[in-house]
Scaffold this motif. Structure first.
Motif, PDB file in Angstrom:
ATOM      1  N   GLY A  51       3.352   6.809   6.955  1.00 28.97           N
ATOM      2  CA  GLY A  51       2.933   5.624   7.704  1.00 28.97           C
ATOM      3  C   GLY A  51       1.459   5.647   8.017  1.00 28.97           C
ATOM      4  O   GLY A  51       0.771   4.622   7.943  1.00 28.97           O
ATOM      5  N   LEU A  52       0.962   6.822   8.361  1.00 26.52           N
ATOM      6  CA  LEU A  52      -0.455   6.985   8.692  1.00 26.52           C
ATOM      7  C   LEU A  52      -1.326   6.717   7.469  1.00 26.52           C
ATOM      8  O   LEU A  52      -2.361   6.042   7.566  1.00 26.52           O
ATOM      9  N   PHE A  78       0.843  -1.187   0.000  1.00 22.34           N
ATOM     10  CA  PHE A  78       0.000   0.000   0.000  1.00 22.34           C
ATOM     11  C   PHE A  78       0.888   1.250   0.000  1.00 22.34           C
ATOM     12  O   PHE A  78       0.611   2.225  -0.702  1.00 22.34           O
ATOM     13  N   ASP A  79       1.951   1.200   0.802  1.00 24.18           N
ATOM     14  CA  ASP A  79       2.882   2.328   0.807  1.00 24.18           C
ATOM     15  C   ASP A  79       3.582   2.468  -0.545  1.00 24.18           C
ATOM     16  O   ASP A  79       3.723   3.586  -1.060  1.00 24.18           O
ATOM     17  N   LEU A  80       4.016   1.358  -1.120  1.00 26.40           N
ATOM     18  CA  LEU A  80       4.673   1.424  -2.426  1.00 26.40           C
ATOM     19  C   LEU A  80       3.740   1.980  -3.499  1.00 26.40           C
ATOM     20  O   LEU A  80       4.173   2.736  -4.377  1.00 26.40           O
ATOM     21  N   ALA A  81       2.473   1.619  -3.428  1.00 27.20           N
ATOM     22  CA  ALA A  81       1.509   2.132  -4.411  1.00 27.20           C
ATOM     23  C   ALA A  81       1.420   3.649  -4.334  1.00 27.20           C
ATOM     24  O   ALA A  81       1.407   4.351  -5.357  1.00 27.20           O
ATOM     25  N   ARG A  82       1.367   4.187  -3.122  1.00 27.24           N
ATOM     26  CA  ARG A  82       1.328   5.640  -2.937  1.00 27.24           C
ATOM     27  C   ARG A  82       2.627   6.271  -3.434  1.00 27.24           C
ATOM     28  O   ARG A  82       2.612   7.313  -4.097  1.00 27.24           O
ATOM     29  N   ALA A 109      10.383   8.992   4.382  1.00 28.92           N
ATOM     30  CA  ALA A 109       9.137   8.258   4.653  1.00 28.92           C
ATOM     31  C   ALA A 109       8.646   8.706   6.022  1.00 28.92           C
ATOM     32  O   ALA A 109       9.036   8.166   7.050  1.00 28.92           O
ATOM     33  N   THR A 110       7.814   9.731   6.035  1.00 26.60           N
ATOM     34  CA  THR A 110       7.416  10.384   7.271  1.00 26.60           C
ATOM     35  C   THR A 110       6.347   9.590   8.018  1.00 26.60           C
ATOM     36  O   THR A 110       5.774   8.619   7.495  1.00 26.60           O
TER      37      THR A 110
END
Length: 331
Positions: free
Chosen positions: A307-308, A176-180, A302-303
């Motif tokens: 993460g939120l 999900f983080d990589l997608a963003r 990567a703040t």
């Protein structure tokens, strides 16, 4: 030279201790664990001091930064303590077990103004980073479809899975983080289907071991992520981005690059046996990025907000899995 304290001396804490000790711009000063003998054994390997007293960790006279690698339920507490001590902090995901608590902690740390980073180490995979550079340069045109695979080689222990928060929060959240990160967009909705195909016992506590999540981005682009807990053929991770003018792929990585050709056919190296062997270099690279930000006074890459946002997607995906409906992701 950045002086670090490490919280947690388990498996992942040991990984981080090794990287902290090897980084030329870091001095590992303190290793904390509730299990003092474990902390002592790890600290002794790298000439650090062991402690089971948290006050020793959050001492700005001794350290400049804290690396949180303890159990999930302690992350929020340690983030707040780092903020109170005005110490920079790098933290394993997730920020907190629930979104409500995670939001509160992020706001607390931001108010303190200390540098803080989530260890989304997949961003520092060499090939994933190269893929992002192609996308950012317009090399495939406008992004239309992203395909991701996160397939683990073997099922983790049931006792771990029972308290992991579920596949989407524990495993898929990295993607999900990589997608963003790759698309530069926050998804607006998510649908998920999943099943307990490897071990039906997982269904008893509401989890799955095989799932497919589909994210819809504000541009209309789609991101499909398949997550599997057991492959039987090694650790399998890949990303493909298709755009209006082309395609770029971060391919599966074999354990080696030797191929033997003969009349019987072609024999190549297999995939890595486990996830750690595949991603190990990314942990050191993520740490280096954090240290570089501290040295230059720039924002970590990567703040806590990143993460939120990834956690918000994971929460919506978990709801979608249970409801069978497409769920909106709060902005």
């Amino acid at each position: 030279m950045q002086r670090f304290a490490l919280i947690g001396a388990g498996f992942i804490g040991t990984v981080h201790a090794e990287n902290l000790a090897r980084n030329p711009d870091v001095r590992l000063e303190v290793v904390y664990d509730v299990d003092l003998p474990r902390a002592t054994a790890l600290a002794a390997r790298f000439g650090a001091r062991a402690t089971a007293v948290l006050a020793d960790v959050f001492d700005a006279a001794v350290v400049d930064a804290v690396f949180i690698a303890s159990s999930t339920d302690t992350h929020a507490e340690h983030l707040r303590a780092a903020a109170d001590a005005r110490l920079a902090v790098m933290c394993e995901k997730p920020i907190a077990p629930t979104m409500t608590e995670a939001v509160a902690v992020v706001e607390y740390v931001e108010a303190a103004g200390v540098p803080a980073m989530v260890d989304f180490n997949r961003r520092y995979d060499r090939d994933h980073a190269a893929l992002k550079r192609v996308v950012d340069s317009g090399g495939v045109g406008v992004v239309e479809l992203v395909q991701m695979s996160s397939r683990g080689p073997s099922l983790p222990p049931i006792d771990y899975l029972r308290v992991s928060g579920g596949q989407l929060r524990d495993q898929t959240v990295h993607f999900f983080d990589l997608a963003r990160w790759i698309t530069g967009q926050d998804p607006v909705s998510v649908s998920v289907t999943g099943a307990a195909l490897v071990d039906p016992a997982i269904a008893a506590f509401g989890d799955v071991d095989t799932s497919v999540a589909v994210l819809t981005m504000p541009s209309g682009a789609l991101v499909q992520i398949d997550s599997v807990r057991r492959t039987g053929y090694g650790y399998d991770e890949r990303i493909e981005v298709m755009g209006s003018t082309g395609l770029v792929e971060s391919r599966r990585q074999p354990s080696g690059n030797v191929a033997v050709y003969s009349a019987a056919g072609v024999v190549t190296d297999p995939l890595h046996d486990g996830w750690f062997e595949r991603v190990r270099p990314t942990y050191a690279a993520a740490l280096a990025a954090f240290v570089a930000a501290l040295e230059t006074g720039t924002e970590p890459p990567a703040t806590l907000r990143d993460g939120l946002r990834a956690q918000a997607v994971a929460e919506a995906a978990t709801r979608a899995l249970r409801s069978g409906r497409t769920e909106t992701i709060p902005s």
